[in-house]
Design a protein around this motif. Sequence first.
Motif, PDB file in Angstrom:
ATOM      1  N   ALA A 146       0.254 -26.553  39.307  1.00 47.94           N
ATOM      2  CA  ALA A 146      -0.995 -25.817  39.149  1.00 47.94           C
ATOM      3  C   ALA A 146      -1.851 -26.414  38.049  1.00 47.94           C
ATOM      4  O   ALA A 146      -1.357 -26.979  37.081  1.00 47.94           O
ATOM      5  CB  ALA A 146      -0.694 -24.355  38.828  1.00 47.94           C
ATOM      6  N   ASP A 151      -3.008 -23.420  43.130  1.00 45.95           N
ATOM      7  CA  ASP A 151      -2.947 -24.764  43.702  1.00 45.95           C
ATOM      8  C   ASP A 151      -1.549 -25.141  44.193  1.00 45.95           C
ATOM      9  O   ASP A 151      -1.403 -25.923  45.136  1.00 45.95           O
ATOM     10  CB  ASP A 151      -3.405 -25.805  42.675  1.00 45.95           C
ATOM     11  CG  ASP A 151      -4.898 -25.754  42.419  1.00 45.95           C
ATOM     12  OD1 ASP A 151      -5.593 -25.016  43.141  1.00 45.95           O
ATOM     13  OD2 ASP A 151      -5.370 -26.446  41.493  1.00 45.95           O
ATOM     14  N   TRP A 152      -0.526 -24.602  43.540  1.00 47.62           N
ATOM     15  CA  TRP A 152       0.853 -24.942  43.895  1.00 47.62           C
ATOM     16  C   TRP A 152       1.320 -24.250  45.168  1.00 47.62           C
ATOM     17  O   TRP A 152       2.314 -24.658  45.779  1.00 47.62           O
ATOM     18  CB  TRP A 152       1.804 -24.548  42.761  1.00 47.62           C
ATOM     19  CG  TRP A 152       1.855 -23.054  42.547  1.00 47.62           C
ATOM     20  CD1 TRP A 152       1.069 -22.317  41.716  1.00 47.62           C
ATOM     21  CD2 TRP A 152       2.710 -22.130  43.216  1.00 47.62           C
ATOM     22  NE1 TRP A 152       1.377 -20.985  41.811  1.00 47.62           N
ATOM     23  CE2 TRP A 152       2.381 -20.839  42.722  1.00 47.62           C
ATOM     24  CE3 TRP A 152       3.729 -22.252  44.167  1.00 47.62           C
ATOM     25  CZ2 TRP A 152       3.031 -19.682  43.171  1.00 47.62           C
ATOM     26  CZ3 TRP A 152       4.367 -21.100  44.605  1.00 47.62           C
ATOM     27  CH2 TRP A 152       4.024 -19.831  44.111  1.00 47.62           C
ATOM     28  N   GLN A 212      -1.986 -19.364  49.859  1.00 48.98           N
ATOM     29  CA  GLN A 212      -3.335 -19.548  49.330  1.00 48.98           C
ATOM     30  C   GLN A 212      -4.362 -18.767  50.134  1.00 48.98           C
ATOM     31  O   GLN A 212      -5.373 -18.307  49.593  1.00 48.98           O
ATOM     32  CB  GLN A 212      -3.699 -21.038  49.331  1.00 48.98           C
ATOM     33  CG  GLN A 212      -2.936 -21.864  48.330  1.00 48.98           C
ATOM     34  CD  GLN A 212      -3.441 -23.297  48.260  1.00 48.98           C
ATOM     35  OE1 GLN A 212      -4.602 -23.565  48.563  1.00 48.98           O
ATOM     36  NE2 GLN A 212      -2.577 -24.213  47.861  1.00 48.98           N
ATOM     37  N   MET A 266       1.890 -31.431  47.218  1.00 48.43           N
ATOM     38  CA  MET A 266       1.257 -30.435  46.375  1.00 48.43           C
ATOM     39  C   MET A 266       1.646 -30.677  44.924  1.00 48.43           C
ATOM     40  O   MET A 266       2.822 -30.831  44.597  1.00 48.43           O
ATOM     41  CB  MET A 266       1.707 -29.036  46.791  1.00 48.43           C
ATOM     42  CG  MET A 266       0.990 -27.913  46.084  1.00 48.43           C
ATOM     43  SD  MET A 266       1.696 -26.325  46.579  1.00 48.43           S
ATOM     44  CE  MET A 266       1.351 -26.369  48.330  1.00 48.43           C
TER      45      MET A 266
END
Length: 391
Positions: free
Chosen positions: A4, A302-303, A309, A1
Amino acid sequence: MKHANPTTSPSPPFWLLAELTYRCPLQCAYCSNPLAFTRYQDELDTEAWIDVLTQARAMGAAQLGFSGGEPLVRHDLETLVKEARTLGFYTNLITSGVGLTAQRVEALADAGLDHIQISLQAADPELAQALAGSSKAHANKLAMAKAVKAAGYPMVLNVVLHRHNIDQIGELIALCDELGADAVELANCQYYGWAFLNRRALLPTREQLLRAEAETQRWRERLAAKGRDMSLLFVVPDYFEQAPKSCMGGWGSIFMTVAPDGAVLPCHSARELPMAFPNVKRTPLQDIWYRDAAFDHFRGTDWMPTQCQQCDSRDKDHGGCRCQAYLLTGDMYAIDPVCQHSPDHALLDGLLEESPQTATMSDLIPRNARQSRRLTAEPALRPAPTLIYRQ
């Protein structure tokens, strides 16, 4: 990952916390300052701080807190307050009251300070002395609370609650009432910095917490019955919650801290993380807020772990507290263990069970320069020197 990468540019910062210094005459074992505070002794001077305030105000920041350490040890505090008023900030002084005098209250008022918050350690002078490491601090706090009120400020008092004073909460509220307080924040200790180091000796039991909440509610009813307008805010320790907080309104969202040495942080505890943060001595605040990788790192979703999420609360709690996740799990990307859905949530139950029921004041490690140098010499307590991205 990867870190962000928000699709929209962040909004301007609303809050600026100016941590003017890490110096403080008190030795509170629950201080949120970093264990390594002695490493950051190269404080910004008056001119540099005025430049910081000017930059932040130009970006749109409106609320300004002067904090520390103890901000009153800075002899240029009145100068900074006056400049902040000229720039249009709403200013708040967050102080232990040590170093405050009636004359200085008047000088700060003349400079345009809007708000003063004074902290109390306990209702009992002997316990207050033991917690603060000062025999004169408690009496001065009480005198200065009255001086603040006499100067026309609302009297706002803050009490950090923990195992050793939470059972005095009735006496604490009575003292605040006697002083004529307008608002009281009964803030249970949150475990960062020195408080994290001392957490096993500071954590209250669940029974203590429930009794304190009930006593606070009884006082609310008592005050309302006699027409007394004193606000009582009771803040529960995160470790007792089932859902994470929206830490600082989201990483790099509304809040920006400038540390004494010029480091710029998304919150005052971010130095806990294995990240490198930018410094206003080298980079303008505008570039830091909008373009720096550290501020971008935990923005957006995104992180987040997949579970976060997919959670309906992802835009409400913003993934919880990164410092707390790191301190408890060693992984700053982990689900905040406070969340009931975290695989690490049982860690909190374990901490509460391990916290010794007989913990005494002698079990606390006081916050002072000697302890800071000794503790931070240990490799395990050193923060990592570079920004870590998860791939």
